[in-house]
Design an enzyme around this catalytic site. Structure first.
Site, mmCIF file in Angstrom:
data_model
loop_
_atom_site.group_PDB
_atom_site.id
_atom_site.type_symbol
_atom_site.label_atom_id
_atom_site.label_comp_id
_atom_site.label_asym_id
_atom_site.label_seq_id
_atom_site.Cartn_x
_atom_site.Cartn_y
_atom_site.Cartn_z
ATOM 1 N N ARG A 1 0.837 -1.200 0.000
ATOM 2 C CA ARG A 1 0.000 0.000 0.000
ATOM 3 C C ARG A 1 0.867 1.242 0.000
ATOM 4 O O ARG A 1 1.974 1.255 0.524
ATOM 5 C CB ARG A 1 -0.878 0.032 1.254
ATOM 6 N N ARG B 1 4.079 5.273 -16.199
ATOM 7 C CA ARG B 1 4.349 4.693 -17.517
ATOM 8 C C ARG B 1 5.613 5.257 -18.149
ATOM 9 O O ARG B 1 6.239 4.632 -18.991
ATOM 10 C CB ARG B 1 3.180 4.952 -18.467
ATOM 11 N N CYS C 1 -6.340 3.436 -13.069
ATOM 12 C CA CYS C 1 -6.757 4.546 -12.210
ATOM 13 C C CYS C 1 -8.267 4.499 -12.003
ATOM 14 O O CYS C 1 -9.018 4.135 -12.910
ATOM 15 C CB CYS C 1 -6.419 5.892 -12.844
ATOM 16 N N GLU D 1 -11.596 7.220 -5.736
ATOM 17 C CA GLU D 1 -11.809 6.724 -4.374
ATOM 18 C C GLU D 1 -13.266 6.982 -3.951
ATOM 19 O O GLU D 1 -13.894 7.942 -4.397
ATOM 20 C CB GLU D 1 -10.851 7.459 -3.421
ATOM 21 N N ARG E 1 -3.787 7.093 -3.867
ATOM 22 C CA ARG E 1 -3.495 5.832 -3.186
ATOM 23 C C ARG E 1 -3.068 4.781 -4.197
ATOM 24 O O ARG E 1 -3.612 4.727 -5.297
ATOM 25 C CB ARG E 1 -4.736 5.339 -2.426
ATOM 26 N N TYR F 1 3.626 5.866 3.114
ATOM 27 C CA TYR F 1 2.644 6.942 3.252
ATOM 28 C C TYR F 1 3.405 8.249 3.377
ATOM 29 O O TYR F 1 4.186 8.425 4.308
ATOM 30 C CB TYR F 1 1.747 6.700 4.469
ATOM 31 N N ARG G 1 -2.468 5.519 7.906
ATOM 32 C CA ARG G 1 -2.038 4.256 8.503
ATOM 33 C C ARG G 1 -0.752 4.451 9.305
ATOM 34 O O ARG G 1 0.298 3.920 8.933
ATOM 35 C CB ARG G 1 -1.828 3.185 7.431
#
Length: 123
Positions: free
Chosen positions: A7, A63, A75, A78, A90, A108, A116
């Site tokens: 993540r 890319r 893509c 959210e 994210r 993060y 998190r």
């Protein structure tokens, strides 16, 4: 060898193409660095953005990196939960590795560190 998830998230200051692309590049490079992976190890990357980021596709920056042109990238937007972190990108990076799940290092950055904090301790 197993497929493991890594993540990552980062925030941007404004809905501007350059900021979004720079943030996506910074995040993917951070994930690669702390996990010691190469593009060839990556099965795919799922990328989400909050609804307030629509000036660029973050996948475009990835890319353009050496070796990443064949990595599947996707893509999406959210889920717009009230009170959630704004201007956030994210990643869910799926990698082929011999490492165990607890050995994956999640990244993060910026304001996304609040998402998190428990995973930041593992870096």
């Amino acid at each position: 060898m197993s497929v493991r998830g890594i993540r990552g998230a980062i925030t941007v200051a404004a809905n501007e193409s350059k900021l979004i692309l720079d943030a996506a590049e910074e995040l993917v490079k951070g994930i690669v660095e702390v996990n010691g992976i190469a593009a060839e190890d990556v099965a795919c990357v799922y990328i989400t953005v909050t609804q307030d980021l629509d000036a660029a596709f973050p996948a475009k920056a990835i890319r353009e990196l050496d070796g990443w042109e064949y990595v599947p990238l996707m893509c999406s937007v959210e889920i717009p939960v009230e009170g959630s972190l704004e201007r956030c990108i994210r990643f869910m990076v799926l990698v082929n590795t011999d490492l165990n799940q607890h050995e994956m290092r999640h990244v993060y950055l910026g304001g996304a560190q609040v998402l998190r904090p428990d995973l930041l301790q593992n870096r």
